[in-house]
Design a protein around this motif. Structure first.
Motif, short mmCIF file in Angstrom:
data_model
loop_
_atom_site.label_atom_id
_atom_site.label_comp_id
_atom_site.label_asym_id
_atom_site.label_seq_id
_atom_site.Cartn_x
_atom_site.Cartn_y
_atom_site.Cartn_z
N GLU A 1 0.85 -1.19 0.00
CA GLU A 1 0.00 0.00 0.00
C GLU A 1 0.89 1.23 0.00
N MET A 2 0.32 2.34 -0.45
CA MET A 2 1.08 3.59 -0.46
C MET A 2 0.90 4.30 0.88
N PHE A 3 1.99 4.69 1.51
CA PHE A 3 2.00 5.32 2.83
C PHE A 3 1.35 4.43 3.88
N ARG A 4 1.58 3.12 3.75
CA ARG A 4 1.07 2.19 4.77
C ARG A 4 1.71 2.52 6.11
N ASP A 5 0.93 2.47 7.18
CA ASP A 5 1.38 2.88 8.52
C ASP A 5 1.85 4.34 8.47
N PRO A 6 0.91 5.29 8.34
CA PRO A 6 1.28 6.70 8.16
C PRO A 6 2.23 7.23 9.23
N ALA A 7 2.13 6.71 10.45
CA ALA A 7 3.01 7.19 11.52
C ALA A 7 4.47 6.93 11.18
N PHE A 8 4.75 5.85 10.45
CA PHE A 8 6.11 5.56 10.02
C PHE A 8 6.63 6.67 9.12
N PHE A 9 5.82 7.07 8.14
CA PHE A 9 6.25 8.11 7.20
C PHE A 9 6.32 9.48 7.87
N ARG A 10 5.45 9.72 8.83
CA ARG A 10 5.53 10.99 9.56
C ARG A 10 6.84 11.05 10.35
N ALA A 11 7.21 9.92 10.98
CA ALA A 11 8.47 9.89 11.72
C ALA A 11 9.66 10.01 10.78
N MET A 12 9.56 9.41 9.60
CA MET A 12 10.63 9.57 8.62
C MET A 12 10.80 11.04 8.26
N ARG A 13 9.69 11.71 8.05
CA ARG A 13 9.73 13.12 7.67
C ARG A 13 10.27 14.00 8.80
N GLU A 14 9.80 13.77 10.00
CA GLU A 14 10.12 14.66 11.12
C GLU A 14 11.43 14.32 11.82
N ASP A 15 11.77 13.03 11.88
CA ASP A 15 12.92 12.61 12.68
C ASP A 15 14.12 12.14 11.87
N VAL A 16 13.88 11.51 10.72
CA VAL A 16 14.98 10.96 9.93
C VAL A 16 15.48 11.94 8.89
N VAL A 17 14.55 12.62 8.20
CA VAL A 17 14.94 13.53 7.12
C VAL A 17 15.95 14.60 7.58
N PRO A 18 15.81 15.20 8.78
CA PRO A 18 16.82 16.18 9.19
C PRO A 18 18.24 15.63 9.17
N HIS A 19 18.41 14.34 9.47
CA HIS A 19 19.73 13.73 9.41
C HIS A 19 20.14 13.44 7.96
N LEU A 20 19.19 13.02 7.14
CA LEU A 20 19.50 12.75 5.74
C LEU A 20 19.93 14.02 5.01
N ARG A 21 19.42 15.16 5.45
CA ARG A 21 19.79 16.43 4.81
C ARG A 21 21.30 16.71 4.91
N THR A 22 21.96 16.11 5.88
CA THR A 22 23.37 16.43 6.10
C THR A 22 24.29 15.76 5.07
N TYR A 23 23.74 14.84 4.26
CA TYR A 23 24.54 14.16 3.25
C TYR A 23 24.45 14.92 1.92
N PRO A 24 25.57 15.11 1.23
CA PRO A 24 25.53 15.79 -0.07
C PRO A 24 24.78 15.00 -1.13
N SER A 25 24.81 13.67 -1.01
CA SER A 25 24.02 12.81 -1.89
C SER A 25 23.54 11.63 -1.07
N LEU A 26 22.41 11.06 -1.49
CA LEU A 26 21.77 10.00 -0.71
C LEU A 26 21.57 8.75 -1.55
N ARG A 27 21.67 7.61 -0.88
CA ARG A 27 21.31 6.34 -1.49
C ARG A 27 20.33 5.64 -0.54
#
Length: 276
Positions: free
Chosen positions: A80-106
């Protein structure tokens, strides 16, 4: 009248079938959870109108096309798309700030099925301004599933549920911004897949192919036995860079894995972990 096999006899024949598939096609289902396999192979026999496991094995060994028909039953293509919405919200709010620190992402989406999660992750990264500098590896063992994922076409009747989950996951706009509706289907924007590499990869037999900052493998490990779960988590550990992130499904855990010490809970309530 032919006597129905006992569960012990059925399991023995099932193990012989899985061994034959491995030797003939190099797809390894021998460490998948037996209870789930019993149910799914039974469904396949009914759908394909094959009366016994012995007959199924004989035909599969001689007919590669029949094996391709059997494969979707063995691989559990449910997503499903965006299954378990809380997971994606946590990705957006808690993980993305750390991912921003990389010049490129995999990013590695393991067991991507028909691509719903690939598109969800791509939309999230696009809204956070990270998609253009991200390479996404989307892997699965099913060629049919990978083709569907690359096409990015889903039944329109599913979109209302996808849209509700997108909003609950903290989406910044409308899901309709990302697809075009036509002929009873939603066709998702090709730009979402521009930086996606779709690849045939088995967590049972293949090795790590890249270093990544994020792995998501959600609702896949539940179909593996303990030994295969350990193998998969070991691959994720080896693929992740120092302090990289791992996302699992809501019913999955690292608690009993021999690789548990390699990770620390990051947002434990939604099964997001960080490599030590």
């Amino acid at each position: 009248m032919t006597q129905e096999p006992t569960q012990t006899e059925f399991d023995l024949e099932l193990r012989l079938l899985l061994e034959a598939i491995y030797l003939r096609y190099q797809h390894d289902f021998r460490r998948y959870a037996m209870a789930s396999l019993r149910r799914r192979v039974g469904q396949a026999m009914e759908r394909l109108r094959i009366p016994s496991l012995a007959a199924l094995q004989e035909r599969v060994l001689r007919d590669p096309e029949l094996f391709q028909q059997l494969l979707p039953f063995l691989t559990v293509q449910v997503s499903e798309m965006f299954r378990d919405p809380a997971f994606f919200r946590a990705m957006r709010e808690d993980v993305v700030p750390h991912l921003r620190t990389y010049p490129s992402l995999r990013v590695w989406i393991a067991g991507c099925s028909t691509g719903e999660e690939v598109h969800a992750v791509a939309i999230l990264l696009a809204e956070e301004g990270l998609l253009d500098r991200t390479l996404i590896y989307a892997s699965d063992i099913s060629p049919q599933a990978l083709r569907a994922a690359e096409e990015g076409i889903y039944a329109l009747e599913r979109i209302a549920e996808f849209s509700a989950s997108y909003v609950a996951a903290g989406g910044r706009g409308s899901l309709s911004d990302y697809y075009t509706a036509a002929y009873g289907a939603a066709v998702f924007d090709r730009a979402l897949r521009r930086n996606v590499v779709f690849a045939d990869h088995s967590l049972a037999t293949d090795q790590v192919f890249a270093e990544v900052q994020l792995v998501t493998c959600r609702n896949v490990l539940i179909y593996f036995d303990h030994e295969l779960q350990d193998r998969a988590v070991g691959l994720f550990r080896d693929a992740l860079c120092h302090r990289g992130f791992l996302g699992l499904g809501s019913k999955e855990t690292l608690r009993f894995s021999r690789h548990a010490d390699a990770f620390t809970p990051f947002v434990p309530e939604v099964r997001i972990f960080r490599k030590r």
